[in-house]
Design a protein around this motif. Structure first.
Motif, PDB file in Angstrom:
ATOM      1  N   ASN A  76       0.812  -1.227   0.000  1.00 37.02           N
ATOM      2  CA  ASN A  76       0.000   0.000   0.000  1.00 37.02           C
ATOM      3  C   ASN A  76       0.841   1.270   0.000  1.00 37.02           C
ATOM      4  N   ASN A  78       1.911   5.012  -0.742  1.00 38.77           N
ATOM      5  CA  ASN A  78       1.046   6.183  -0.924  1.00 38.77           C
ATOM      6  C   ASN A  78       1.405   7.020  -2.148  1.00 38.77           C
ATOM      7  N   TYR A 183      -7.005   6.035  -3.819  1.00 35.61           N
ATOM      8  CA  TYR A 183      -7.554   4.926  -3.041  1.00 35.61           C
ATOM      9  C   TYR A 183      -8.994   4.677  -3.463  1.00 35.61           C
TER      10      TYR A 183
END
Length: 185
Positions: A76, A78, A183
């Protein structure tokens, strides 16, 4: 003998050969565990970072841009910048327009292990084959973009061979025009 609150290590293994680095990574992790010590460890080597760290802080131009467990940083990230710090072979950063995604994502990141070779709706031409024993890394040309695919074990292929492939859509990372992660809601 003093017992410091924190140990500071600035690339302590960088000048060693690969075999020695590998064994010392394990030894450093054992020392850290046995001492129950906090170690601030600076490295550019992703294997050292992921092997030794409970938490990783990714720096860009002297500023921390993401902190997390190694798996979190890998799965994950960013931003595009963070996504490129971990992973070997490197992550594929591609224009979203070359795949038939349902949205208009400007840029996508696809890890090589999330490219499935042999079947699928996309077709690419083999540029190179790198047999590493436990895995084979294929470089494919798809719509004039190089895509790396990682396959467990030995995979036989030849240069210029056409191969079908697919991507695991749930694993596609999406980025905006500034390189920040988009996201899903």
């Amino acid at each position: 003998v003093r017992e410091p609150n924190i140990y500071l290590m600035d690339e302590p293994l960088s000048s060693l050969d690969a075999k020695l680095r590998e064994s010392l990574r394990v030894e450093l992790k054992n020392i850290q565990t046995n001492l129950n010590a906090t170690i601030l460890y600076v490295t550019h080597d992703q294997a050292e970072a992921t092997t030794l760290a409970d938490k990783i802080g990714v720096l860009k131009e002297g500023k921390i841009v993401q902190i997390g467990e190694p798996e979190e940083i890998y799965e994950n990230p960013n931003s595009i910048y963070v996504s490129q710090r971990l992973g070997s072979p490197k992550i594929n950063i591609l224009p979203g327009s070359i795949f038939d995604l349902l949205d208009n994502t400007p840029t996508v990141g696809i890890r090589p292990e999330n490219i499935k070779i042999g079947t699928g709706k996309y077709s690419g031409k083999v540029i190179s084959v790198e047999n590493l024993g436990s895995e084979t890394v294929l470089a494919l040309n798809y719509n004039d973009h190089e895509i790396l695919a990682s396959i467990q074990g030995n995979y036989k292929s030849t240069i210029n061979e056409k191969i079908n492939f697919d991507i695991i859509n749930q694993k596609v990372l999406k980025f905006d025009n500034e390189g920040n992660r988009i996201y899903e809601r």
